[in-house]
Write an enzyme that holds these catalytic residues in place. Structure first.
Site, PDB file in Angstrom:
ATOM      1  N   HIS A 122       1.215   8.297  -2.654  1.00 17.71           N
ATOM      2  CA  HIS A 122       0.821   6.921  -2.350  1.00 17.71           C
ATOM      3  C   HIS A 122       0.332   6.775  -0.906  1.00 17.71           C
ATOM      4  CE1 HIS A 122       4.557   6.208  -0.038  1.00 17.71           C
ATOM      5  NE2 HIS A 122       5.130   6.963  -0.964  1.00 17.71           N
ATOM      6  N   ASP A 123      -0.645   5.918  -0.731  1.00 13.17           N
ATOM      7  CA  ASP A 123      -1.209   5.578   0.584  1.00 13.17           C
ATOM      8  C   ASP A 123      -1.917   6.756   1.246  1.00 13.17           C
ATOM      9  OD1 ASP A 123      -0.027   2.767   0.843  1.00 13.17           O
ATOM     10  OD2 ASP A 123       1.787   3.971   0.585  1.00 13.17           O
ATOM     11  N   GLY A 140       3.648  10.826   0.501  1.00 12.60           N
ATOM     12  CA  GLY A 140       3.039   9.547   0.835  1.00 12.60           C
ATOM     13  C   GLY A 140       2.493   9.505   2.249  1.00 12.60           C
TER      14      GLY A 140
END
Length: 267
Positions: A122-123, A140
């Protein structure tokens, strides 16, 4: 022209599908998904909501694109995934959307290749022409710059930065930032030298490679602090774009320190 969509595919009513898109059997396309022209989804692909696939992106079977972040802090907030044009996503790849703590967006550039079983956390901010070899994965909030390559079964810890044209060897565990043009390997990752083979493949001239090598020698001299050595590159080289990139990467200290030379660092 009408989009070629297999009758077994399930597509959300508000998904936006270009007329040139091809969607194979048993695919699932979630809400607010955008598939731009030329996108091809092989059978059994899942594209979750709030995902945008750029022109001519190709996704192979059993990939799961834009799934909820694997982050215990995620609380259902609306987040997004963007994938640039012509990227190729092979079998069983997983790519997570963003979170509140990372700006709500995972972004992938153009012309990337994600080989089978690789994962983007994520991100993540992935540049252009990046390669994730088979089973390579990032945690992440990682930032992988243009033309970087992650070797097979390598793993990159959360918040780590990988610089432009860097090469991470197979089976390498990366806990710290990797300089542009670097070659790192081992567990944990240590700096072996510059990514000489990669630079030559990308057409770097001999003079450019020599300048990068000289800058590395200065950075890892034992005198002064690393920051002071990085700042000294400005005076040593006259507006060399590659050296300036290296200098700025060192001076822009993130959450993770740098991968440092191992005993076998190439002098």
């Amino acid at each position: 022209m009408k989009a070629r969509i297999h009758p077994t595919a399930i597509i959300a009513d508000d998904a936006r599908i270009h007329k040139s898109v091809e969607i194979g059997a048993f695919c699932h396309i979630g809400p607010k998904t955008i598939l731009e022209s030329g996108v091809k989804l092989h059978p059994n692909v899942v594209v979750c909501g709030n995902s945008r696939l750029g022109k001519n992106v190709v996704v192979f079977p059993h990939a799961c694109i834009g799934s909820e972040p694997q982050d215990m802090k995620f609380d259902g907030e609306e987040s997004f995934l963007e994938i640039g044009a012509r990227s190729i996503i092979r079998e069983n790849v997983t790519i997570s959307r963003g979170t509140q703590g990372g700006g709500l967006l995972t972004r992938i550039g153009t012309d990337c290749l994600f080989q089978c079983n690789s994962h983007v956390g994520h991100d993540g901010i992935i540049g252009n022409h990046v390669i994730f070899s088979a089973a390579a994965m990032t945690g992440g909030h990682c930032k992988i710059d243009d033309f970087a390559i992650l070797g097979g079964n390598s793993a990159v810890q959360q918040f780590v930065r990988i610089g432009k044209y860097a090469m991470v060897g197979g089976m390498t565990g990366v806990r710290n930032d990797v300089l542009p043009f670097a070659l790192v390997s081992d567990m944990p990752a240590t700096l072996k030298g510059i990514n000489l083979v990669g630079l030559r493949r990308h057409g770097f001239k001999t003079a450019e490679i020599r300048a990068i090598k000289r800058a590395y020698d200065i950075l890892f001299d034992t005198k002064d602090s690393l920051r002071a050595r990085a700042e000294s590159l400005t005076n040593t080289f006259d507006k060399n774009a590659h050296v300036n990139l290296l200098r700025d990467f060192v001076l822009d200290v993130g959450k993770c320190s740098l991968c440092m030379p191992g005993d076998d660092f190439a002098e």
